[in-house]
Design a protein around this motif. Structure first.
Motif, short mmCIF file in Angstrom:
data_model
loop_
_atom_site.label_atom_id
_atom_site.label_comp_id
_atom_site.label_asym_id
_atom_site.label_seq_id
_atom_site.Cartn_x
_atom_site.Cartn_y
_atom_site.Cartn_z
N ASN A 104 106.36 72.04 29.99
CA ASN A 104 105.11 71.79 30.72
C ASN A 104 104.13 72.97 30.61
N TYR A 105 104.60 74.07 30.05
CA TYR A 105 103.77 75.28 30.02
C TYR A 105 103.61 75.84 28.60
N PRO B 285 111.66 64.10 29.59
CA PRO B 285 110.27 63.68 29.50
C PRO B 285 109.93 63.11 28.13
N GLU C 80 104.20 62.53 27.69
CA GLU C 80 104.07 63.16 29.01
C GLU C 80 103.98 64.68 28.89
N SER D 223 100.97 66.80 30.30
CA SER D 223 101.20 67.81 31.33
C SER D 223 100.55 69.13 30.94
N ASN D 224 100.60 69.43 29.63
CA ASN D 224 100.01 70.68 29.16
C ASN D 224 98.48 70.65 29.21
N TYR E 197 96.65 68.65 31.30
CA TYR E 197 96.18 68.59 32.70
C TYR E 197 96.80 69.66 33.58
N LYS E 198 97.67 70.46 33.00
CA LYS E 198 98.35 71.54 33.73
C LYS E 198 99.00 71.01 35.01
N LYS E 199 99.76 69.94 34.80
CA LYS E 199 100.42 69.27 35.92
C LYS E 199 101.75 69.95 36.22
N GLU E 200 102.05 70.17 37.51
CA GLU E 200 103.35 70.73 37.88
C GLU E 200 104.42 69.66 37.72
N GLU E 201 105.59 70.06 37.26
CA GLU E 201 106.72 69.13 37.16
C GLU E 201 107.23 68.83 38.56
N SER E 202 107.51 67.55 38.87
CA SER E 202 107.95 67.26 40.23
C SER E 202 109.15 66.33 40.29
#
Ligand SMILES: Cc1cc2nc3c(=O)[nH]c(=O)nc-3n(C[C@H](O)[C@H](O)[C@H](O)COP(=O)(O)OP(=O)(O)OC[C@H]3O[C@@H](n4cnc5c(N)ncnc54)[C@H](O)[C@@H]3O)c2cc1C
Length: 421
Positions: free
Chosen positions: A100-101, A178, A182, A186-187, A189-194
């Motif tokens: 994600n990062y 994932p 996705e 995620s990268n 939109y800089k979405k946190e993994e939940s």
């Protein structure tokens, strides 16, 4: 009232004992002089030492959560935290989970990872059962670049074994898988993994997981320093160590030991028990340390230059964990048994000006499944059920359980026993 004996006072034994207590006379037999199994903690000059890991609690199962919160006051006794985990690579802190990062990696590295992921998008995705082993699965899901950068080195360290020999059965439902689409979104939109179970977690305000142990043990009949070394079957009753008898037995110890503990004359049962005698497992060496201040919960250390694989900042979970120190505390985790001298030398190379306060080696931390493990354990369970013996917990069922899964397993056993009785 029928009598149930529970072997082991870890989270599995404590949970199932509470669940059976209204209907059975329950007694827990624990070989150690302290209760709690893997989740027990001790104070070292005021500082809380999670002797194994740094246990935090959460679950995706609402029945488990409902049962758990019946025993605790969530608002007054627990803190709720959002995970702040990082991966140390090339002296930089990169977000966790790494996929994600990717935008935090050096440009050249993130470019090669992302272009490989984009190429993979055009190919057909394999299902989990089409992979032969853990290594191939990780490469198939995340690509060679991410594998070489993180997944390969980190998992080889933590498993302390060749991960191309580790099968995938244990993984089922344990790791989020994932989709590449996705990961890329995620990268952007800089979405946190939940979705991971500990993306947010609960932690007791005082005494860590020992608080959970102490509360669940309240009112239970527990005999400590009592090692179960013989289980027999005499006139339709279970007899333990030639001295205690029971109608039902819940075994939460190590399934590998049962071959020598069970004295019941049953050829099929002993053949099944022999098949699980040599299951491989991994231990961990843990060092409680003082550390400089930071706001992390976990720091992962995939690089070969560090022998440790993870630092758990238990001092950030609750201030009351640092009562003997002017600094924060943390636990540094090494795979396998490590000499103290080696660990002391290693601590000097880790971030945070670490000062060691206490050491612990836990020989049974991680189970390693092989391809036959699940079916072998199922046969053992079936054969034991004739004698009203049930297996429960991480090393009894040889499953990669967290605390919540142990509670879920206890619920299933309670239901099964209710039907049978
Ligand atoms: C490094 C690490 C970090 C972890 N972090 C987390 C986390 O953050 N959150 C989470 O939910 N889970 C976590 N877990 C998982 C969690 O620790 C386990 O799922 C759980 O503690 C297993 O409990 P158990 O009761 O099944 O087994 P155990 O805790 O191993 O208990 C078994 C008990 O049986 C006793 N016993 C064994 N044989 C006998 C015998 N013959 N006679 C009498 N007594 C006997 C033992 O002494 C022991 O007390 C972590 C695990 C590890 C290794």
């Amino acid at each position: 009232m029928k009598k149930a004996l529970v072997i082991g006072s870890g989270i599995s034994g404590l949970s199932v004992s509470r669940m059976l207590s209204p209907d059975f006379e329950v007694e827990i037999l624990e070989k150690s002089d302290k209760i709690g199994g893997l989740i027990k903690c001790e104070r070292i000059d005021g500082n809380l030492f999670h002797r194994v890991g740094g246990h935090v609690f959460n679950s995706r199962n609402t029945a488990v959560l409902d049962w758990f919160w019946k025993h605790f006051d969530q608002e007054h006794e627990f803190l709720k935290a959002v995970r702040n985990a990082k991966i140390l690579m090339n002296d930089d802190l990169i977000g966790y989970p790494l996929e994600n990062y990717l935008y935090q990696l050096p440009e050249e590295k993130s470019k090669s990872v992302i272009s490989e992921l984009l190429d993979m998008l055009t190919k057909e995705k394999k299902e989990i059962h089409e992979y032969d082993n853990f290594r191939d699965f990780l490469i198939g899901n995340f690509g060679e670049n991410l594998y070489n950068l993180y997944f390969g080195p980190y998992n080889s360290k933590i498993w302390n074994t060749d991960i191309s020999k580790v099968p995938l059965e244990w993984l089922d439902g344990k790791l989020p898988m994932p989709e590449i689409k996705e990961v890329i979104l995620s990268n952007i939109y800089k979405k946190e993994e939940s979705t991971m179970v500990h993306a947010t977690f609960f932690y007791p305000k005082r005494d860590g997981s020992q608080f959970i142990v102490n509360r669940l043990a309240e009112g239970l009949n527990i005999r400590t320093s009592y090692q179960v070394s013989e289980i027999n079957w005499v006139d339709g009753k279970l007899v333990i160590n030639n001295s205690l008898d029971a109608d039902i037995l819940i075994y939460c110890g190590d399934v590998r030991m049962l071959s020598s503990i069970i004295k019941i004359e049953d050829v099929a049962l002993h053949e099944a028990l022999k098949r699980v005698v040599n299951l491989p497992s991994n231990g961990t060496s843990n060092v409680l340390c003082e550390t400089d201040d930071n706001n992390l919960s976990w720091l992962y250390l995939p690089e070969d230059k560090f022998k440790a694989h993870r630092i758990i900042y238990t001092g950030n979970f609750s201030d009351s964990n640092n009562e003997g120190s002017t600094r924060k505390t943390c636990v540094v985790e090494f795979s396998g048994k490590q000499e103290e001298d080696l660990m002391l030398a290693e601590l000097k190379g880790l971030p945070g000006n670490l000062k060691p306060l206490a050491f612990n080696f836990e020989p049974n931390s991680y189970i390693i499944q092989n391809k036959e493990t699940r079916s072998d354990i199922t046969s053992v369970k079936e054969l034991l059920s004739k004698y009203n013996i049930h297996l429960l917990g991480r090393f009894a069922e040889w499953e990669y359980y967290n605390m919540d899964k142990c509670i879920e397993g206890a619920m299933q056993i309670r239901e099964q026993i209710a039907i049978e009785n």
